[in-house]
Design an enzyme around this catalytic site. Structure first.
Site, PDB file in Angstrom:
ATOM      1  CE  LYS A 251      -9.174 -32.818  -6.225  1.00 39.85           C
ATOM      2  NZ  LYS A 251      -9.055 -32.309  -4.849  1.00 39.85           N
TER       3      LYS A 251
ATOM      4  CB  THR B 283       1.461 -31.278  -6.107  1.00 43.42           C
ATOM      5  OG1 THR B 283       1.385 -30.299  -5.063  1.00 43.42           O
ATOM      6  CG2 THR B 283       2.481 -32.330  -5.730  1.00 43.42           C
TER       7      THR B 283
ATOM      8  CE  LYS C 294     -11.251 -29.364  -8.231  1.00 40.74           C
ATOM      9  NZ  LYS C 294     -11.346 -29.106  -6.798  1.00 40.74           N
TER      10      LYS C 294
ATOM     11  N   GLY D 186      -5.391 -24.175  -3.823  1.00 40.21           N
ATOM     12  CA  GLY D 186      -4.891 -22.797  -3.747  1.00 40.21           C
ATOM     13  C   GLY D 186      -4.722 -22.226  -5.138  1.00 40.21           C
TER      14      GLY D 186
HETATM   15  N1  LIG Z   1      -8.853 -22.021  -6.490  1.00 42.33           N
HETATM   16  C1  LIG Z   1      -8.255 -23.209  -6.307  1.00 42.33           C
HETATM   17  O1  LIG Z   1      -7.607 -23.478  -5.305  1.00 42.33           O
HETATM   18  C2  LIG Z   1      -8.374 -24.289  -7.369  1.00 42.33           C
HETATM   19  C3  LIG Z   1      -7.529 -25.410  -7.325  1.00 42.33           C
HETATM   20  C4  LIG Z   1      -7.643 -26.385  -8.332  1.00 42.33           C
HETATM   21  C5  LIG Z   1      -8.606 -26.234  -9.322  1.00 42.33           C
HETATM   22  N2  LIG Z   1      -9.435 -25.144  -9.299  1.00 42.33           N
HETATM   23  C6  LIG Z   1     -10.431 -25.032 -10.334  1.00 42.33           C
HETATM   24  O2  LIG Z   1     -10.130 -23.925 -11.180  1.00 42.33           O
HETATM   25  C7  LIG Z   1     -11.336 -23.341 -11.656  1.00 42.33           C
HETATM   26  C8  LIG Z   1     -11.327 -21.848 -11.353  1.00 42.33           C
HETATM   27  O3  LIG Z   1     -11.258 -21.639  -9.957  1.00 42.33           O
HETATM   28  P1  LIG Z   1     -11.212 -20.186  -9.310  1.00 42.33           P
HETATM   29  O4  LIG Z   1     -10.865 -20.389  -7.884  1.00 42.33           O
HETATM   30  O5  LIG Z   1     -10.401 -19.255 -10.142  1.00 42.33           O
HETATM   31  O6  LIG Z   1     -12.769 -19.764  -9.431  1.00 42.33           O
HETATM   32  P2  LIG Z   1     -13.371 -18.296  -9.306  1.00 42.33           P
HETATM   33  O7  LIG Z   1     -12.433 -17.379  -8.574  1.00 42.33           O
HETATM   34  O8  LIG Z   1     -14.752 -18.473  -8.789  1.00 42.33           O
HETATM   35  O9  LIG Z   1     -13.448 -17.770 -10.816  1.00 42.33           O
HETATM   36  C9  LIG Z   1     -14.224 -18.413 -11.775  1.00 42.33           C
HETATM   37  C10 LIG Z   1     -14.260 -17.578 -13.028  1.00 42.33           C
HETATM   38  O10 LIG Z   1     -14.979 -18.318 -14.028  1.00 42.33           O
HETATM   39  C11 LIG Z   1     -15.894 -17.419 -14.633  1.00 42.33           C
HETATM   40  N3  LIG Z   1     -17.003 -18.130 -15.262  1.00 42.33           N
HETATM   41  C12 LIG Z   1     -17.974 -18.876 -14.685  1.00 42.33           C
HETATM   42  N4  LIG Z   1     -18.852 -19.331 -15.618  1.00 42.33           N
HETATM   43  C13 LIG Z   1     -18.403 -18.865 -16.810  1.00 42.33           C
HETATM   44  C14 LIG Z   1     -18.882 -18.957 -18.131  1.00 42.33           C
HETATM   45  N5  LIG Z   1     -19.991 -19.631 -18.434  1.00 42.33           N
HETATM   46  N6  LIG Z   1     -18.189 -18.332 -19.117  1.00 42.33           N
HETATM   47  C15 LIG Z   1     -17.052 -17.630 -18.820  1.00 42.33           C
HETATM   48  N7  LIG Z   1     -16.556 -17.503 -17.590  1.00 42.33           N
HETATM   49  C16 LIG Z   1     -17.225 -18.109 -16.593  1.00 42.33           C
HETATM   50  C17 LIG Z   1     -16.337 -16.515 -13.501  1.00 42.33           C
HETATM   51  O11 LIG Z   1     -16.974 -15.348 -13.989  1.00 42.33           O
HETATM   52  P3  LIG Z   1     -17.921 -14.470 -13.008  1.00 42.33           P
HETATM   53  O12 LIG Z   1     -16.989 -13.901 -11.961  1.00 42.33           O
HETATM   54  O13 LIG Z   1     -18.526 -13.458 -13.899  1.00 42.33           O
HETATM   55  O14 LIG Z   1     -18.922 -15.431 -12.406  1.00 42.33           O
HETATM   56  C18 LIG Z   1     -14.971 -16.227 -12.868  1.00 42.33           C
HETATM   57  O15 LIG Z   1     -14.274 -15.244 -13.598  1.00 42.33           O
HETATM   58  C19 LIG Z   1     -12.495 -24.115 -10.980  1.00 42.33           C
HETATM   59  O16 LIG Z   1     -12.974 -25.100 -11.859  1.00 42.33           O
HETATM   60  C20 LIG Z   1     -11.815 -24.755  -9.774  1.00 42.33           C
HETATM   61  O17 LIG Z   1     -12.463 -25.961  -9.393  1.00 42.33           O
HETATM   62  C21 LIG Z   1      -9.318 -24.158  -8.371  1.00 42.33           C
END
Ligand SMILES: NC(=O)c1ccc[n+]([C@@H]2O[C@H](COP(=O)([O-])OP(=O)(O)OC[C@H]3O[C@@H](n4cnc5c(N)ncnc54)[C@H](OP(=O)(O)O)[C@@H]3O)[C@@H](O)[C@H]2O)c1
Length: 351
Positions: A227, A159, A128, A333
């Site tokens: 958003k 969605t 985002k 999620g």
């Molecule tokens: N989860 C949801 O419900 C949801 C919904 C909509 C959008 N999103 C968006 O989707 C994205 C991912 O969410 P998530 O829930 O999967 O987060 P997460 O579980 O915290 O995973 C984030 C991943 O990004 C990696 N990362 C962080 N900085 C990095 C860098 N500089 N280079 C390479 N990798 C890097 C982290 O590595 P490390 O583990 O080594 O730190 C981890 O593998 C976010 O932007 C979030 O806002 C999430």
């Protein structure tokens, strides 16, 4: 069969869900899109960029990740210290950017996205922060480079609102978009409408895992501002800065105010609105940015948004042809965000 090489940056809950879905839906992707998708790179902050030209073994990688073992243990891989270095040194057709950004910070995702587009790689993303800061420019840059840039899961997760705007309502003139775009805030306001006070409702949301330990971005409206900025780009091709969005969160709302609204046949919701300014309002440099605000509003029960409760989100699209379309669905999620990215991947594959 066409080959499609995919790099995934961010191998957390969303990145892993996407990788697993690609692995499980291989036959469907081949039959429906005529592509064989091969995950060639995976990057995390701590482990850097892992790559294999011939494709990584996704289930082995998922096994390593869930066992907490280094991804570089996967056989035949090369490794770079950072995702940016890896992107520069390797080739792929699509980048799935799913690193963690907060809604107010575009990095590290924005640099990854720009680098990939610069190299002529399609980009799909769930980040985002990057899209809020630069969606309009990224869309324009992708077009200039002859590739796609898609960001479905940045607004209402899986969605499909952005693809509805882009494909389902193609060519229509959007008059306004209004929505409930934060699950935590909506859960709290729903609980308050049922009689619980703010602190109880927040504690409940945290206990269910709907709210972060620090809920500031959700309850103060910063997440929704991100958003709104993405919607301004997607619906009106306009860049909007955070200080151009009127923002009021839900922390100052008293239980009594919410209850009074219920007695009056209304529901208080945190409503995001984006609409173009009336014609004729120009600045020296052209049209003013659209009106954009995030604020609690007491909605009459005739408004479809008033009935969207709990962790559900909704977006009403007002257009000149199909008038009013309201899409209701989950707004967060890993499964939902991963599905949004998967749908973006399919759109790229089919183009
Ligand atoms: N989860 C949801 O419900 C949801 C919904 C909509 C959008 N999103 C968006 O989707 C994205 C991912 O969410 P998530 O829930 O999967 O987060 P997460 O579980 O915290 O995973 C984030 C991943 O990004 C990696 N990362 C962080 N900085 C990095 C860098 N500089 N280079 C390479 N990798 C890097 C982290 O590595 P490390 O583990 O080594 O730190 C981890 O593998 C976010 O932007 C979030 O806002 C999430």
């Amino acid at each position: 069969m066409r080959q499609m090489r995919l790099s995934i940056i961010g191998f957390g809950t969303v990145g892993r869900w996407l990788a697993a879905a690609i692995d499980q839906r291989r036959a469907w992707l081949e039959a429906e899109c005529g592509v064989a998708v091969s995950v060639v790179s995976v990057a995390t902050r701590r482990e850097g960029f892992i790559h294999r030209d011939a494709g990584l073994d996704v289930s082995a990688l998922l096994g390593l990740a869930s066992a907490g073992r280094p991804l570089v243990d996967a056989p035949g891989t090369r490794r770079w210290a950072t995702a940016l270095e890896g992107l520069t040194m390797t080739e792929s057709d699509v980048l799935a950017e799913a690193s963690n950004t907060n809604p107010r910070d575009p990095e590290p995702a924005l640099s990854h996205i720009r680098q990939a587009l610069q190299r002529g790689t399609h980009v799909i993303t769930s980040s985002k922060g990057a899209c809020a800061a630069a969606a309009r420019d990224l869309v324009a840059f992708a077009r200039q480079r002859g590739v796609q840039f898609r960001m479905e899961s940045t607004v209402m997760s899986g969605t499909p609102v952005l693809s509805t705007l882009r494909e389902g309502l193609a060519g229509t003139r959007v008059v306004a978009v209004r929505g409930i775009l934060n699950s935590t805030a909506n859960y709290i306001l729903t609980a308050m409408a049922e009689g619980r006070d703010y602190a109880t409702a927040l504690a409940e949301a945290q206990a269910h895992g709907y709210a972060e330990p620090d809920p500031t971005d959700d309850v103060e409206g910063h997440d929704v501002v991100a958003k709104v900025r993405i919607l301004a780009a997607a619906a009106f091709s306009h860049a909007v800065t955070p200080d151009q969005v009127i923002r009021r969160g839900i922390t100052e709302i008293a239980l009594d105010t919410v209850q009074r609204a219920v007695r009056d046949g209304r529901r208080i919701k945190l409503v995001a609105t984006v609409r173009p300014r009336p014609e004729g309002q120009r600045t020296g440099s052209g049209f003013l940015p659209p009106e954009a605000c995030v604020e609690p509003v007491a909605l009459p029960l005739t408004d479809p948004l008033s009935r969207v409760d709990g962790v559900m989100n909704a977006l009403t699209l007002q257009t000149d042809t199909v008038r009013e379309v309201t899409i209701i669905g989950p707004g967060a999620g890993p499964e939902q965000a991963g599905q949004g990215m998967f749908a973006d991947l399919v759109a790229v594959a089919k183009a």
